[in-house]
Structure formats: C-alpha cells, structure tokens
Write a protein that holds these residues in place. Structure first.
Motif, PDB file in Angstrom:
ATOM      1  N   ALA A  99       0.836  -1.210   0.000  1.00  0.00           N
ATOM      2  CA  ALA A  99       0.000   0.000   0.000  1.00  0.00           C
ATOM      3  C   ALA A  99       0.869   1.258   0.000  1.00  0.00           C
ATOM      4  N   VAL A 100       1.938   1.253   0.796  1.00  0.00           N
ATOM      5  CA  VAL A 100       2.830   2.420   0.844  1.00  0.00           C
ATOM      6  C   VAL A 100       3.489   2.625  -0.518  1.00  0.00           C
ATOM      7  N   TRP A 101       4.018   1.565  -1.103  1.00  0.00           N
ATOM      8  CA  TRP A 101       4.712   1.679  -2.382  1.00  0.00           C
ATOM      9  C   TRP A 101       3.762   1.901  -3.551  1.00  0.00           C
ATOM     10  N   SER A 102       2.481   1.622  -3.368  1.00  0.00           N
ATOM     11  CA  SER A 102       1.486   1.840  -4.423  1.00  0.00           C
ATOM     12  C   SER A 102       0.772   3.180  -4.266  1.00  0.00           C
ATOM     13  N   SER A 103       1.295   4.049  -3.406  1.00  0.00           N
ATOM     14  CA  SER A 103       0.761   5.401  -3.193  1.00  0.00           C
ATOM     15  C   SER A 103      -0.640   5.410  -2.595  1.00  0.00           C
ATOM     16  N   LEU A 104      -0.946   4.449  -1.743  1.00  0.00           N
ATOM     17  CA  LEU A 104      -2.204   4.453  -1.017  1.00  0.00           C
ATOM     18  C   LEU A 104      -1.993   5.094   0.352  1.00  0.00           C
ATOM     19  N   VAL A 105      -1.219   6.171   0.334  1.00  0.00           N
ATOM     20  CA  VAL A 105      -0.832   6.890   1.547  1.00  0.00           C
ATOM     21  C   VAL A 105      -1.195   8.356   1.355  1.00  0.00           C
ATOM     22  N   GLN A 106      -1.677   8.974   2.426  1.00  0.00           N
ATOM     23  CA  GLN A 106      -1.948  10.415   2.365  1.00  0.00           C
ATOM     24  C   GLN A 106      -1.741  11.031   3.743  1.00  0.00           C
ATOM     25  N   VAL A 107      -1.493  12.314   3.725  1.00  0.00           N
ATOM     26  CA  VAL A 107      -1.376  13.081   4.962  1.00  0.00           C
ATOM     27  C   VAL A 107      -2.572  14.013   5.003  1.00  0.00           C
ATOM     28  N   ARG A 108      -3.365  13.885   6.068  1.00  0.00           N
ATOM     29  CA  ARG A 108      -4.553  14.729   6.225  1.00  0.00           C
ATOM     30  C   ARG A 108      -4.284  15.759   7.309  1.00  0.00           C
ATOM     31  N   THR A 109      -4.646  16.988   7.003  1.00  0.00           N
ATOM     32  CA  THR A 109      -4.486  18.059   7.990  1.00  0.00           C
ATOM     33  C   THR A 109      -5.868  18.621   8.327  1.00  0.00           C
ATOM     34  N   ARG A 110      -5.966  19.097   9.544  1.00  0.00           N
ATOM     35  CA  ARG A 110      -7.208  19.700  10.010  1.00  0.00           C
ATOM     36  C   ARG A 110      -6.853  21.012  10.691  1.00  0.00           C
ATOM     37  N   THR A 111      -7.634  22.054  10.404  1.00  0.00           N
ATOM     38  CA  THR A 111      -7.357  23.373  10.948  1.00  0.00           C
ATOM     39  C   THR A 111      -7.774  23.493  12.407  1.00  0.00           C
ATOM     40  N   PHE A 112      -8.999  23.010  12.722  1.00  0.00           N
ATOM     41  CA  PHE A 112      -9.442  23.123  14.106  1.00  0.00           C
ATOM     42  C   PHE A 112     -10.146  21.852  14.537  1.00  0.00           C
ATOM     43  N   PRO A 113      -9.727  21.218  15.573  1.00  0.00           N
ATOM     44  CA  PRO A 113      -8.461  21.478  16.251  1.00  0.00           C
ATOM     45  C   PRO A 113      -7.309  21.063  15.347  1.00  0.00           C
ATOM     46  N   PRO A 114      -6.207  21.773  15.440  1.00  0.00           N
ATOM     47  CA  PRO A 114      -5.107  21.495  14.515  1.00  0.00           C
ATOM     48  C   PRO A 114      -4.545  20.090  14.711  1.00  0.00           C
ATOM     49  N   SER A 115      -4.422  19.378  13.606  1.00  0.00           N
ATOM     50  CA  SER A 115      -3.817  18.042  13.653  1.00  0.00           C
ATOM     51  C   SER A 115      -3.358  17.641  12.266  1.00  0.00           C
ATOM     52  N   THR A 116      -2.394  16.755  12.244  1.00  0.00           N
ATOM     53  CA  THR A 116      -1.888  16.178  11.000  1.00  0.00           C
ATOM     54  C   THR A 116      -1.802  14.672  11.212  1.00  0.00           C
ATOM     55  N   THR A 117      -2.340  13.903  10.265  1.00  0.00           N
ATOM     56  CA  THR A 117      -2.414  12.454  10.400  1.00  0.00           C
ATOM     57  C   THR A 117      -1.894  11.784   9.135  1.00  0.00           C
ATOM     58  N   LEU A 118      -1.052  10.762   9.311  1.00  0.00           N
ATOM     59  CA  LEU A 118      -0.604   9.929   8.197  1.00  0.00           C
ATOM     60  C   LEU A 118      -1.553   8.747   8.106  1.00  0.00           C
ATOM     61  N   VAL A 119      -2.146   8.550   6.923  1.00  0.00           N
ATOM     62  CA  VAL A 119      -3.129   7.501   6.711  1.00  0.00           C
ATOM     63  C   VAL A 119      -2.609   6.544   5.634  1.00  0.00           C
ATOM     64  N   GLY A 124      -9.048  -3.971   1.850  1.00  0.00           N
ATOM     65  CA  GLY A 124      -9.630  -5.062   2.618  1.00  0.00           C
ATOM     66  C   GLY A 124      -9.460  -4.922   4.119  1.00  0.00           C
ATOM     67  N   GLU A 125      -8.849  -3.862   4.591  1.00  0.00           N
ATOM     68  CA  GLU A 125      -8.649  -3.628   6.018  1.00  0.00           C
ATOM     69  C   GLU A 125      -9.032  -2.193   6.344  1.00  0.00           C
ATOM     70  N   ASP A 126      -9.160  -1.928   7.635  1.00  0.00           N
ATOM     71  CA  ASP A 126      -9.330  -0.549   8.064  1.00  0.00           C
ATOM     72  C   ASP A 126      -8.052   0.214   7.766  1.00  0.00           C
ATOM     73  N   ALA A 127      -8.163   1.503   7.543  1.00  0.00           N
ATOM     74  CA  ALA A 127      -6.978   2.330   7.292  1.00  0.00           C
ATOM     75  C   ALA A 127      -6.169   2.460   8.583  1.00  0.00           C
ATOM     76  N   TYR A 128      -4.865   2.466   8.440  1.00  0.00           N
ATOM     77  CA  TYR A 128      -3.964   2.679   9.568  1.00  0.00           C
ATOM     78  C   TYR A 128      -3.710   4.180   9.666  1.00  0.00           C
ATOM     79  N   ARG A 129      -3.857   4.738  10.867  1.00  0.00           N
ATOM     80  CA  ARG A 129      -3.715   6.179  11.078  1.00  0.00           C
ATOM     81  C   ARG A 129      -2.774   6.432  12.243  1.00  0.00           C
ATOM     82  N   GLU A 130      -1.865   7.389  12.052  1.00  0.00           N
ATOM     83  CA  GLU A 130      -0.967   7.817  13.132  1.00  0.00           C
ATOM     84  C   GLU A 130      -0.800   9.324  13.059  1.00  0.00           C
ATOM     85  N   HIS A 131      -0.752   9.936  14.218  1.00  0.00           N
ATOM     86  CA  HIS A 131      -0.557  11.383  14.338  1.00  0.00           C
ATOM     87  C   HIS A 131       0.870  11.742  13.915  1.00  0.00           C
TER      88      HIS A 131
END
Length: 146
Positions: A99-119, A124-131
């Motif tokens: 998934a990582v090598w096939s570009s199924l990765v994104q970084v999501r940002t949120r303004t309020f409350p401020p956060s950045t998450t790597l997804v 076939g599985e739930d997405a893996y998310r880390e701050h």
C-alpha cells in the motif's frame, strides 16, 4: 480479504523480501535469535515449559519513503514510515508495504483542532492512522498533504 498466514518471523522476512523485490527495493536484515538477544527472552511465560527459540528481525528497506520493519517473536510488528511508527499484525505487513509503495498513503491536515495524520489505506482492512507531530513532517510526507 484475509492475508496468507505468516506463522514465524522467518516466513514474514521472506514475504517482506518478496514484496520488496516486486517493487524493486533492497532489503537489509538483522536477526536476533535466542532468549539472550530478543525482547521475548526478557519476558518468561512463567510455566517453565520449553518453547521455540525466539526470533526477531529488523528489516531496513531502501528507497523513498524511508521504511523499517521490526518483526517480533509473537506475531507483532512495527512498521516505521518516515519516522512514524505503525503497529501492524505480522500477517498484514506485506500488504501494508505494498500500500505504501502503491501510493495508497496520504497526509490529512485539520485546521481546528489542529492536527496532522498519516493515513495508510490497505485494501480489505481498516486504514492505519498515526498522528504526525509538527517536527516530524519530512519532505516526502509534506508532498502527500491533502
């Protein structure tokens, strides 16, 4: 979509090496075998029964993004993507890397409350998310911001 079982650390190493070869990546492996060298050796089962010799491995994968995989003796794994650690079941590690090598990765940002998450989205599985902390944003991760 269930992944093929990887019953041992060595089988997981072979699966990661095969996935890396499929994507043209080099793999450097360091093996820790035996109770005196592994984390599993520090924690006894308390039963005093003879069990298998613990085997752990650290795999460093070449190319961008920077990836390492730490395989533990008891079906656990930690995949580090550009310094961000994900706890991944050992059976799912090859699919996670694909998934990582096939570009199924994104970084999501949120303004309020401020956060950045790597997804990381593994089909076939739930997405893996880390701050992602402010100082953890590498050029590769910054290029994925949506």
């Amino acid at each position: 979509m269930p992944h093929p079982p990887l019953p041992s650390t060595q089988s997981a190493v072979f699966a990661v090496e095969a996935m890396a070869a499929r994507h043209g990546r080099e793999v450097r492996a360091v093996h820790d075998i035996g109770r005196d060298q592994t984390f599993a050796g520090l924690v006894g089962d308390g039963g005093g029964e003879l069990d298998a010799i613990p085997h752990e491995a650290l795999l460093e994968l070449g190319g961008r993004p920077a990836l390492t995989v730490r395989l533990f003796a008891h079906e656990d794994a930690v995949v580090c993507v550009e310094g961000i650690d994900f706890d991944v079941p050992r059976d799912s590690v090859p699919a996670f890397l694909h998934a990582v090598w096939s570009s199924l990765v994104q970084v999501r940002t949120r303004t309020f409350p401020p956060s950045t998450t790597l997804v990381v989205t593994v089909p076939g599985e739930d997405a893996y998310r880390e701050h992602i902390g402010v100082h953890d944003l590498t050029p590769w991760l910054a290029g994925l911001i949506r």
